[in-house]
Design a protein around this motif. Sequence first.
Motif, PDB file in Angstrom:
ATOM      1  N   GLY A   1       0.944  -0.890  -0.031  1.00 18.54           N
ATOM      2  CA  GLY A   1       0.061   0.159   0.203  1.00 18.54           C
ATOM      3  C   GLY A   1       0.653   1.906  -0.295  1.00 18.54           C
ATOM      4  N   ALA A   2      -0.387   2.469   0.620  1.00 18.50           N
ATOM      5  CA  ALA A   2       0.392   3.401   0.123  1.00 18.50           C
ATOM      6  C   ALA A   2       1.625   3.764   0.990  1.00 18.50           C
ATOM      7  N   ALA A   3       1.697   3.822   2.300  1.00 19.22           N
ATOM      8  CA  ALA A   3       2.422   4.041   3.536  1.00 19.22           C
ATOM      9  C   ALA A   3       3.664   2.730   4.527  1.00 19.22           C
ATOM     10  N   PRO A   4       3.576   2.382   4.120  1.00 20.63           N
ATOM     11  CA  PRO A   4       4.370   1.140   4.515  1.00 20.63           C
ATOM     12  C   PRO A   4       5.473   1.404   5.254  1.00 20.63           C
ATOM     13  N   VAL A   5       6.452   2.343   4.852  1.00 21.67           N
ATOM     14  CA  VAL A   5       7.455   3.271   5.753  1.00 21.67           C
ATOM     15  C   VAL A   5       6.824   3.575   7.278  1.00 21.67           C
ATOM     16  N   GLN A   6       5.817   4.318   7.140  1.00 19.53           N
ATOM     17  CA  GLN A   6       4.846   5.421   8.424  1.00 19.53           C
ATOM     18  C   GLN A   6       4.172   4.255   8.921  1.00 19.53           C
ATOM     19  N   ARG A   7       2.924   3.724   8.141  1.00 16.88           N
ATOM     20  CA  ARG A   7       2.417   2.549   9.388  1.00 16.88           C
ATOM     21  C   ARG A   7       3.636   1.860  10.047  1.00 16.88           C
ATOM     22  N   ALA A   8       5.016   1.296   9.552  1.00 12.20           N
ATOM     23  CA  ALA A   8       5.611  -0.022  10.519  1.00 12.20           C
ATOM     24  C   ALA A   8       6.164   1.333  11.045  1.00 12.20           C
TER      25      ALA A   8
ATOM     26  N   LYS B   1      -3.200   4.814   3.484  1.00 15.19           N
ATOM     27  CA  LYS B   1      -2.121   5.675   3.102  1.00 15.19           C
ATOM     28  C   LYS B   1      -3.079   6.637   4.565  1.00 15.19           C
ATOM     29  N   ILE B   2      -2.348   7.399   5.143  1.00 16.57           N
ATOM     30  CA  ILE B   2      -2.094   8.400   6.109  1.00 16.57           C
ATOM     31  C   ILE B   2      -3.818   9.063   6.127  1.00 16.57           C
ATOM     32  N   ASP B   3      -4.735   8.799   7.381  1.00 14.63           N
ATOM     33  CA  ASP B   3      -5.698  10.018   6.759  1.00 14.63           C
ATOM     34  C   ASP B   3      -5.222  10.853   8.101  1.00 14.63           C
ATOM     35  N   LYS B   4      -6.316  11.809   7.406  1.00 15.49           N
ATOM     36  CA  LYS B   4      -5.454  13.413   8.849  1.00 15.49           C
ATOM     37  C   LYS B   4      -6.030  13.057   9.320  1.00 15.49           C
ATOM     38  N   ALA B   5      -7.011  12.834  10.063  1.00 11.49           N
ATOM     39  CA  ALA B   5      -7.264  13.150  11.295  1.00 11.49           C
ATOM     40  C   ALA B   5      -6.486  11.950  12.308  1.00 11.49           C
ATOM     41  N   GLU B   6      -5.551  10.928  11.987  1.00 10.56           N
ATOM     42  CA  GLU B   6      -4.958  10.260  12.227  1.00 10.56           C
ATOM     43  C   GLU B   6      -3.698  11.650  12.818  1.00 10.56           C
ATOM     44  N   SER B   7      -2.888  12.753  12.336  1.00 14.32           N
ATOM     45  CA  SER B   7      -2.568  13.505  12.693  1.00 14.32           C
ATOM     46  C   SER B   7      -2.986  14.099  13.759  1.00 14.32           C
TER      47      SER B   7
ATOM     48  N   ILE C   1       4.019   8.062  16.644  1.00 13.93           N
ATOM     49  CA  ILE C   1       3.422   8.786  15.634  1.00 13.93           C
ATOM     50  C   ILE C   1       4.241   9.887  15.218  1.00 13.93           C
ATOM     51  N   VAL C   2       4.029  10.842  16.381  1.00 12.90           N
ATOM     52  CA  VAL C   2       5.592  11.983  16.344  1.00 12.90           C
ATOM     53  C   VAL C   2       6.390  11.393  15.302  1.00 12.90           C
ATOM     54  N   ARG C   3       7.359  10.357  14.905  1.00  9.17           N
ATOM     55  CA  ARG C   3       8.161  10.280  13.703  1.00  9.17           C
ATOM     56  C   ARG C   3       7.177   9.446  12.899  1.00  9.17           C
ATOM     57  N   ALA C   4       6.585   8.886  12.691  1.00 10.04           N
ATOM     58  CA  ALA C   4       6.024   8.445  11.199  1.00 10.04           C
ATOM     59  C   ALA C   4       5.368   9.315  10.426  1.00 10.04           C
TER      60      ALA C   4
ATOM     61  N   PRO D   1       2.218  14.268   7.587  1.00 11.57           N
ATOM     62  CA  PRO D   1       1.667  15.695   6.856  1.00 11.57           C
ATOM     63  C   PRO D   1       1.903  16.823   8.647  1.00 11.57           C
ATOM     64  N   GLY D   2       2.645  16.072   9.399  1.00 12.13           N
ATOM     65  CA  GLY D   2       3.519  15.909  10.917  1.00 12.13           C
ATOM     66  C   GLY D   2       1.727  16.001  12.092  1.00 12.13           C
ATOM     67  N   ALA D   3       2.244  15.596  13.084  1.00 11.89           N
ATOM     68  CA  ALA D   3       1.392  15.536  14.450  1.00 11.89           C
ATOM     69  C   ALA D   3       1.312  16.495  15.107  1.00 11.89           C
ATOM     70  N   TYR D   4       0.325  16.279  15.768  1.00 14.42           N
ATOM     71  CA  TYR D   4      -0.463  18.005  16.603  1.00 14.42           C
ATOM     72  C   TYR D   4      -0.948  17.374  17.469  1.00 14.42           C
ATOM     73  N   LEU D   5      -0.849  18.943  18.442  1.00 10.13           N
ATOM     74  CA  LEU D   5      -1.899  19.228  19.661  1.00 10.13           C
ATOM     75  C   LEU D   5      -2.285  20.749  19.586  1.00 10.13           C
TER      76      LEU D   5
END
Length: 308
Positions: free
Chosen positions: A116-123, A203-209, A223-226, A231-235
């Motif tokens: 799929g689209a985000a193998p490194v991010q998901r790993a 693919k990473i969904d925006k809601a996951e950020s 999650i931060v490093r993935a 798109p970058g993680a946020y609070l």
Amino acid sequence: MAFWFMGSGGFAARCLDQIVGSVPISLVVTNVPSKAGRGLKERPTPVDILASSLKLNVHRTSNLSKDELLIALLKDHSPEGIFVIDFGHIVDEPYLSWGKVGCFNVHPSLLPRYRGAAPVQRAIMNGDRRSGITVFKLVKKMDAGPILLQEEVGIPINATAGEMLEFMAVKGGKILLDALQLFLEGKIVPKEQKEEEATYAPKIDKAESKLSWDLPSEKFHNIVRALNPNPGAYLMYRGKRLKIWKTLMANAVEGAPGQVVALDKGFPVVSCGEGAVTLMEVQMEGRKRQDGASWFLGAGLKEGDMIL
């Protein structure tokens, strides 16, 4: 023997850069420029930028399957095969089985895991400490083609997705060249994937950020490093987005989730649902990135405060 290269993103560009001096590339196929920013200025793909700088022939397409000019070029030029990497188009016949080679793909995982689209991010998000690179023959089904070569790589505990993709693209280009040579010499036979072992990396969904301090610190950190660099993680902090670009795992200190429980050389150590993380690099909405210590000082925060 001439080959075509189909790709668009940064991962594809780095792979192309690795192979272009060793394999004759007669045509590079990439996406048409996108429009972004003020005035909707056209922005070419990373592959387009690199290929143009290398004086390679470039064909830009918005619909591969309906591009009659490209199909005509395929028949006229008759490449030995096509490298399809980080392209974003469905590739079908006549491309799939063209020439002696057909289509080779480089995928940053140990297929059949993380198709799929985000193998490194998901790993990284899942906390995996090992991944790999696979060179395989493209088929109609996504990332399901027979495998030519694989190589395992480690994922350091603080590595970001961007760092791993850069490393894997460089290494992937070299493995692609090895696979091509061995294939042409008849020294490797494509090996079918085991469908029962397949996993997927959508693919990473925006809601996951969006992060939560209620998460365990290891999950928060992953999650931060993935999601770095995209798109970058946020609070949410004081009603605005606070992007968290880099953290380190910290020794557990008792505190409420979101509470600054210690300072490490000026960097805030913040309690999570379990454990704690040190904020190393952040970005307040509307501002540039800065190190966590400078942000903490500038925000007027102190030990014991809540980042909420």
